[in-house]
Design a protein around this motif. Structure first.
Motif, PDB file in Angstrom:
ATOM      1  N   GLN A 252     -19.347  -7.758  18.092  1.00 21.83           N
ATOM      2  CA  GLN A 252     -20.493  -7.701  17.186  1.00 21.83           C
ATOM      3  C   GLN A 252     -20.110  -7.084  15.838  1.00 21.83           C
ATOM      4  OE1 GLN A 252     -23.653  -5.691  19.234  1.00 21.83           O
ATOM      5  NE2 GLN A 252     -23.983  -7.376  20.699  1.00 21.83           N
ATOM      6  N   ARG A 253     -19.258  -6.054  15.862  1.00 26.70           N
ATOM      7  CA  ARG A 253     -18.822  -5.460  14.599  1.00 26.70           C
ATOM      8  C   ARG A 253     -18.007  -6.453  13.774  1.00 26.70           C
ATOM      9  NH1 ARG A 253     -16.890   0.635  16.582  1.00 26.70           N
ATOM     10  NH2 ARG A 253     -18.986   1.353  17.214  1.00 26.70           N
ATOM     11  N   LEU A 254     -17.162  -7.226  14.445  1.00 30.52           N
ATOM     12  CA  LEU A 254     -16.399  -8.238  13.720  1.00 30.52           C
ATOM     13  C   LEU A 254     -17.312  -9.346  13.177  1.00 30.52           C
ATOM     14  CD1 LEU A 254     -13.230  -8.650  15.985  1.00 30.52           C
ATOM     15  CD2 LEU A 254     -13.366  -7.562  13.739  1.00 30.52           C
ATOM     16  N   GLN A 255     -18.293  -9.728  13.955  1.00 28.01           N
ATOM     17  CA  GLN A 255     -19.204 -10.775  13.504  1.00 28.01           C
ATOM     18  C   GLN A 255     -20.038 -10.318  12.311  1.00 28.01           C
ATOM     19  OE1 GLN A 255     -21.379 -11.733  17.038  1.00 28.01           O
ATOM     20  NE2 GLN A 255     -19.916 -13.295  17.709  1.00 28.01           N
ATOM     21  N   ASP A 256     -20.380  -9.030  12.271  1.00 27.55           N
ATOM     22  CA  ASP A 256     -21.162  -8.528  11.139  1.00 27.55           C
ATOM     23  C   ASP A 256     -20.371  -8.580   9.840  1.00 27.55           C
ATOM     24  OD1 ASP A 256     -23.271  -8.074  12.838  1.00 27.55           O
ATOM     25  OD2 ASP A 256     -22.739  -5.969  13.196  1.00 27.55           O
ATOM     26  N   LEU A 258     -17.990 -10.942   9.223  1.00 27.25           N
ATOM     27  CA  LEU A 258     -17.478 -12.288   8.997  1.00 27.25           C
ATOM     28  C   LEU A 258     -18.615 -13.235   8.624  1.00 27.25           C
ATOM     29  CD1 LEU A 258     -14.977 -12.641  11.991  1.00 27.25           C
ATOM     30  CD2 LEU A 258     -14.400 -12.273   9.596  1.00 27.25           C
ATOM     31  N   PRO A 259     -18.298 -14.341   7.954  1.00 31.65           N
ATOM     32  CA  PRO A 259     -19.331 -15.342   7.670  1.00 31.65           C
ATOM     33  C   PRO A 259     -19.891 -15.936   8.959  1.00 31.65           C
ATOM     34  CG  PRO A 259     -17.386 -15.701   6.310  1.00 31.65           C
ATOM     35  CD  PRO A 259     -17.012 -14.675   7.324  1.00 31.65           C
ATOM     36  N   THR A 260     -21.034 -16.594   8.829  1.00 33.05           N
ATOM     37  CA  THR A 260     -21.714 -17.131  10.007  1.00 33.05           C
ATOM     38  C   THR A 260     -20.852 -18.147  10.736  1.00 33.05           C
ATOM     39  OG1 THR A 260     -23.814 -16.813   8.851  1.00 33.05           O
ATOM     40  CG2 THR A 260     -23.832 -18.231  10.796  1.00 33.05           C
ATOM     41  N   GLY A 261     -20.133 -18.981  10.024  1.00 33.34           N
ATOM     42  CA  GLY A 261     -19.345 -20.018  10.665  1.00 33.34           C
ATOM     43  C   GLY A 261     -18.212 -19.505  11.528  1.00 33.34           C
ATOM     44  N   TRP A 262     -17.805 -18.239  11.294  1.00 32.41           N
ATOM     45  CA  TRP A 262     -16.700 -17.662  12.059  1.00 32.41           C
ATOM     46  C   TRP A 262     -17.149 -17.006  13.350  1.00 32.41           C
ATOM     47  CZ3 TRP A 262     -11.424 -17.685  11.045  1.00 32.41           C
ATOM     48  CH2 TRP A 262     -11.057 -18.258   9.838  1.00 32.41           C
ATOM     49  N   TRP A 263     -18.445 -16.900  13.603  1.00 32.49           N
ATOM     50  CA  TRP A 263     -18.909 -16.156  14.774  1.00 32.49           C
ATOM     51  C   TRP A 263     -18.383 -16.765  16.074  1.00 32.49           C
ATOM     52  CZ3 TRP A 263     -24.768 -15.351  13.219  1.00 32.49           C
ATOM     53  CH2 TRP A 263     -24.801 -14.422  12.175  1.00 32.49           C
ATOM     54  N   GLY A 264     -18.592 -18.079  16.243  1.00 31.82           N
ATOM     55  CA  GLY A 264     -18.135 -18.706  17.474  1.00 31.82           C
ATOM     56  C   GLY A 264     -16.631 -18.718  17.603  1.00 31.82           C
ATOM     57  N   VAL A 265     -15.918 -18.840  16.481  1.00 32.55           N
ATOM     58  CA  VAL A 265     -14.454 -18.870  16.510  1.00 32.55           C
ATOM     59  C   VAL A 265     -13.894 -17.528  16.963  1.00 32.55           C
ATOM     60  CG1 VAL A 265     -12.393 -19.231  15.109  1.00 32.55           C
ATOM     61  CG2 VAL A 265     -14.420 -20.623  14.712  1.00 32.55           C
ATOM     62  N   VAL A 266     -14.532 -16.443  16.565  1.00 30.13           N
ATOM     63  CA  VAL A 266     -14.043 -15.108  16.905  1.00 30.13           C
ATOM     64  C   VAL A 266     -14.527 -14.682  18.282  1.00 30.13           C
ATOM     65  CG1 VAL A 266     -14.174 -12.683  16.254  1.00 30.13           C
ATOM     66  CG2 VAL A 266     -13.831 -14.422  14.502  1.00 30.13           C
ATOM     67  N   GLU A 267     -15.757 -14.995  18.606  1.00 27.86           N
ATOM     68  CA  GLU A 267     -16.374 -14.448  19.818  1.00 27.86           C
ATOM     69  C   GLU A 267     -15.732 -14.973  21.089  1.00 27.86           C
ATOM     70  OE1 GLU A 267     -18.899 -14.127  23.224  1.00 27.86           O
ATOM     71  OE2 GLU A 267     -18.407 -16.008  22.204  1.00 27.86           O
ATOM     72  N   LEU A 268     -15.556 -16.277  21.202  1.00 28.05           N
ATOM     73  CA  LEU A 268     -15.090 -16.841  22.474  1.00 28.05           C
ATOM     74  C   LEU A 268     -13.674 -16.397  22.834  1.00 28.05           C
ATOM     75  CD1 LEU A 268     -16.133 -18.716  24.708  1.00 28.05           C
ATOM     76  CD2 LEU A 268     -14.935 -20.585  23.581  1.00 28.05           C
ATOM     77  N   PRO A 269     -12.684 -16.479  21.938  1.00 26.45           N
ATOM     78  CA  PRO A 269     -11.347 -16.002  22.340  1.00 26.45           C
ATOM     79  C   PRO A 269     -11.314 -14.509  22.660  1.00 26.45           C
ATOM     80  CG  PRO A 269     -11.187 -17.415  20.408  1.00 26.45           C
ATOM     81  CD  PRO A 269     -12.638 -17.114  20.598  1.00 26.45           C
ATOM     82  N   LEU A 270     -11.998 -13.682  21.854  1.00 29.31           N
ATOM     83  CA  LEU A 270     -11.986 -12.246  22.136  1.00 29.31           C
ATOM     84  C   LEU A 270     -12.708 -11.907  23.432  1.00 29.31           C
ATOM     85  CD1 LEU A 270     -12.570 -10.637  18.620  1.00 29.31           C
ATOM     86  CD2 LEU A 270     -10.440 -10.822  19.910  1.00 29.31           C
ATOM     87  N   SER A 271     -13.722 -12.684  23.759  1.00 31.65           N
ATOM     88  CA  SER A 271     -14.466 -12.382  24.989  1.00 31.65           C
ATOM     89  C   SER A 271     -13.642 -12.623  26.245  1.00 31.65           C
ATOM     90  CB  SER A 271     -15.743 -13.222  25.039  1.00 31.65           C
ATOM     91  OG  SER A 271     -15.426 -14.601  25.139  1.00 31.65           O
ATOM     92  N   LEU A 272     -12.544 -13.386  26.125  1.00 34.63           N
ATOM     93  CA  LEU A 272     -11.688 -13.583  27.295  1.00 34.63           C
ATOM     94  C   LEU A 272     -11.065 -12.284  27.776  1.00 34.63           C
ATOM     95  CD1 LEU A 272      -9.869 -16.918  26.380  1.00 34.63           C
ATOM     96  CD2 LEU A 272     -11.615 -16.570  28.126  1.00 34.63           C
TER      97      LEU A 272
END
Length: 843
Positions: A252-256, A258-272
């Motif tokens: 969530q801190r990284l998503q805040d 980053l631009p909106t388009g990067w949320w899914g790109v960052v969230e899924l790999p890190l969530s692994l």
């Protein structure tokens, strides 16, 4: 190494000798005979080819095949042994398949040599002795060269048949297990047995641990490793309990930031990491326990196999559930649901994960062989029933999501349709599976419920990966992720993911890996066409070679279009024809090269092609006619791109000529597809193809009484004043005749560029109107008068007089007209008054 050098040295010397230049025939023959040895043949005869070294021991194969046949025929052979034998048979078959192509180049050469001798003489006829001797010698060499491939083919068929027999037996045994009826777990009589089995399992586990504790060496190793074990256990517990929240906060801190388009790109790999870290902690913990040597056989099976499997199952299922039903509104939802329904979905997935994890934890130790089928079935049935209930609820959520996506649409989309089908299937399995398990069909219930839940999980993973692909594509192209779903590249990658998931789905539903490998072997084996075997690798090679040829053709077309042809004096049509012709020739050559590379003998298709040519000729005669017409258009070029043509009542500019049709853009900016056959067999007017000059005719009418010589002079001056009018021949102004309303003239002039005919006509008309106004010349126009027989019917005076006082009107003689009965036609008044008048035109 010495053997290799001894073989390579003569070849190197031979190459050096050939590079040094020609040598006398005697010395060259002596050198070949001395270095290469006795393997060289005389100039008149060819040596018999040595069979290819396939490296296959056919005696060992015959012995193994005989033993395998006996074991397959024995019904007491266990399934594990059959699986082992099948694996060895598959390895032998693979070697035989590769050996079938032995000596192929030599066989092809011998066949070409035999074909060069001509057809064999018919029965009763002879041929020259030299040819007969040579033919017999080549046939002998061909039979010797084909021997290894024939032996490999026979062995391949035998191994393949044994594999089919083993597969049939294994499938029959698996089917019998599915329909086997075990003791019903809902029968109270089995509950006591299940309780006793659980008690016995607990007793055995306690006894196993007690025995390990009673051993001083094991106890000492455990005490020494206790601090490390406690630390790893604490870390594993924290990661399992709080690891998800910690990682969510980081994401969530990284998503805040980053631009909106990067949320899914960052969230899924890190969530692994929510899966990797807990599983890694459990792996370290179980490895440390195993290294201490403290655990007995029963406890070790639970700690090493059960704990790891349970941790992996729980972590993966929770990760999937929290991404399919996300709590964060900013993430793209796999299934569209409101927040309360997503929370319900997360709860259902969590319960299923705990149930599956508990079952996986006890499965390595609590087996049917140790504690009885009835007891194990009764203990495991509550997990089956719970999973069935959760499947039913998840199916309802999927159908709700499909209904939300279909809201406001007349026809359901593909995605809502898939969600609806999955939802209904999950609900049906969630009901039928527990019912079958309750009456004793435990294996069948397990084969339905657990694969169904795993299927939903696998499809969810595929959907998440597709979402990641769309997000990455949107970031790379700087576009909208919602629009990326319609782009070609991410759609193709998503389709490839779906195809890759099909074998995994088959494994989840009980298909044996050996069966999948068998299907793949059949696919790689290909098929035979005459004497040639065509395999998928041949098709891949065909596509690669054709793609290379097609690319080279496109490069040549680009070079011609941009570099070579602009420096020539050819017109645009000729340049386009050359470029198109090079493209067609290049495609044909690329196709021929690709087909030849596969080793496909096109002569085998000659008979089939001859039989089909008649039917194809009748069915595709129009297409063939258009194709031939397209070739004629490119060669003769009666019509070229950019020409203004008229064909079949259609006028427009030619925008493109292909092998089947021609694109014509009309002056209304619409594109008309004209078959090429119409341009060859029909009448075509080409206004600009061969000459831009064209005649313009402008009709002009003047009033009667006007000086005709004066009109002719004025019109000629106007025509000669136009810049695009050719003065040689000069424009003509003929007096063409006497019209009903005017004296008719025409301006006939030749234009340098017929494309400007409309603008020149407009300018001439403007100048005619201006000059005629200056010279007092009248341009007549038609005038229409309407004569009314009984105008009182229109004015209402007929209604004031009695009907009996009206004089009778003769039927054949019209009333005389009076001055007040003549009405001039006004704009907007209809000149079609039925039953009241007639029309007459005059000046």
């Amino acid at each position: 190494m010495r053997a290799v050098l001894s073989r390579l040295l003569p070849l190197v010397l031979l190459v050096l000798l050939m590079a040094a230049g020609p040598a006398p025939a005697q010395s060259r023959a002596w050198w070949l005979g001395g270095v290469v040895g006795s393997g060289a043949a005389s100039a008149q005869t060819d040596p018999a080819p040595a069979p290819a070294e396939t490296g296959i021991d056919y005696r060992a194969w015959a012995t193994f095949a005989g033993q395998t046949e006996r074991m397959i025929s024995d019904p007491t052979t266990v399934s594990d042994r059959l699986e082992s034998l099948r694996g060895e048979l598959a390895a032998w078959r693979e070697r035989f398949l590769q050996a079938q192509s032995a000596n192929k180049p030599r066989i092809d050469t011998l066949r070409e040599q035999i074909a060069a001798l001509g057809p064999a003489p018919a029965e009763g006829s002879t041929e020259p002795p030299e040819l007969a001797e040579r033919r017999a010698e080549l046939n002998t060499q061909l039979a010797a060269a084909q021997a290894p491939a024939i032996a490999a083919e026979e062995a391949y068929r035998r191994a393949d048949g044994l594999i089919h027999e083993a597969d049939s037996i294994l499938r029959a045994r698996d089917a019998s297990k599915l329909v086997r009826r075990d003791p019903a777990p809902v029968n109270p009589a089995n509950w006591t047995m299940a309780a006793a089995a659980l008690s016995g399992f607990a007793t055995d586990l306690w006894a196993d641990l007690s025995a390990s504790w009673a051993d001083p060496a094991r106890r000492s190793s455990l005490v020494q490793a206790a601090p490390l074990l406690l630390g790893e256990l604490l870390i594993a517990a924290l990661l399992l309990w709080q690891g998800r929240r910690w990682i969510d906060r980081v994401i969530q801190r990284l998503q805040d930031r980053l631009p909106t388009g990067w949320w899914g790109v960052v969230e899924l790999p890190l969530s692994l990491t929510q899966v990797i870290l807990p599983v890694a902690a459990l792996l370290f913990l179980t490895s440390a326990l195993e290294q201490t040597g403290f655990l007995g056989p029963l406890a070790e099976s639970i700690a090493t196999d059960g704990v790891m499997t349970a941790g992996l199952v729980i972590s993966v299922m929770l990760w999937i559930g929290w991404h399919v039903f996300p709590a964060d509104e900013r993430l793209t939802q796999v299934v569209v649901l409101p927040a309360p329904r997503r929370a319900e979905g997360r709860l259902h997935v969590t319960l299923a994960a705990m149930a599956m994890g508990a079952e996986a934890l006890l499965a390595p130790a609590f087996t049917a062989g140790a504690y009885g089928v009835a007891a194990v079935s009764t203990v495991n049935y509550p997990v089956t029933a719970l999973i069935g209930l959760l499947l039913f609820r998840l199916g309802q959520l999927l159908r709700q999501s499909a209904a939300i996506e279909n809201d406001g649409q007349e026809t359901p989309g593909f995605r809502p349709l898939i969600l609806t089908i999955l939802g209904k299937a999950a609900m049906a399995i969630g009901i039928v599976g527990p019912i079958l398990g309750a009456i004793g069909y435990i294996a069948l219930a397990d084969a339905m419920v657990r694969p169904a839940l795993s299927t939903l999980g696998l499809l969810a993973v595929v959907a998440l990966l597709q979402r990641l692909i769309y997000d990455i594509y949107a970031v790379v192209t700087r576009g909208d992720p919602r629009l990326a779903r319609d782009a070609l590249i991410p759609v193709l990658i998503s389709f490839a993911l779906v195809l890759a998931a099909i074998p995994v789905l088959a494994l989840l539903w009980g298909v044996r890996s050996a069966d999948l490998w068998e299907y793949w072997t059949r696919f790689r084996e290909g098929f035979r066409l005459g004497d040639t075997r065509i395999s998928p690798t041949d098709f891949v090679m065909l596509g690669v070679i054709f793609g290379i040829g097609y690319g080279v053709t496109r490069l040549m077309q680009g070079a011609l279009r941009t570099t070579i042809l602009p420096k020539t004096s050819l017109d645009t049509g000729g340049k386009n024809a050359i470029v198109a012709g090079v493209g067609y020739v290049g495609i044909v050559l690329a196709a021929l090269a690709a087909i030849t590379s596969t080793g496909l003998d096109l002569s085998n298709l000659a008979i089939v092609a001859g039989a089909l040519s008649v039917g194809i000729g009748f069915g595709l005669q129009n297409i063939v006619s258009n194709f031939v017409s397209g070739i004629i258009l490119l060669i003769e070029r009666p019509v070229a791109e950019g020409d203004w043509i008229e064909v079949g009542g259609i006028q427009g500019i030619v925008r493109g000529i292909s092998v089947r049709s021609t694109k014509v853009e009309t002056f209304d900016r619409t594109t008309v597809i004209v078959p090429n056959a119409d341009l060859i067999s029909g009448q075509v007017t080409n206004w600009t193809g061969f000459n831009l000059n064209g005649r313009l005719i402008v009709p002009v009418g003047v009033a009667y009484g006007t000086d005709t010589r004066k009109v002719e002079r004025i019109l000629r001056e106007i025509a000669e004043a136009q810049p695009l009018v050719v003065l040689n021949p000069p424009p003509a102004v003929p007096f063409v005749g006497f019209g009903a309303d005017s004296l008719n003239f025409e301006i006939r002039a030749i234009l340098r560029d017929i494309n400007f005919m409309l603008s020149v006509r407009s300018e001439i008309n403007h100048q005619i109107a201006a000059r005629f106004a200056e010279e007092g010349i009248e341009i007549p126009f038609a005038q229409r008068d309407l004569w009314i027989r009984n105008p009182e019917a229109l004015t209402g005076r007929a209604a004031e007089r009695p009907a009996a006082a009206l004089p009778p009107e003769p039927s054949s003689v019209a009333n005389p007209l009076r001055d007040d009965e003549t009405l001039r036609e006004e704009p907007g008044v209809s000149d079609h008054a039925p039953g009241y008048g007639r029309e007459d035109e005059r000046d």
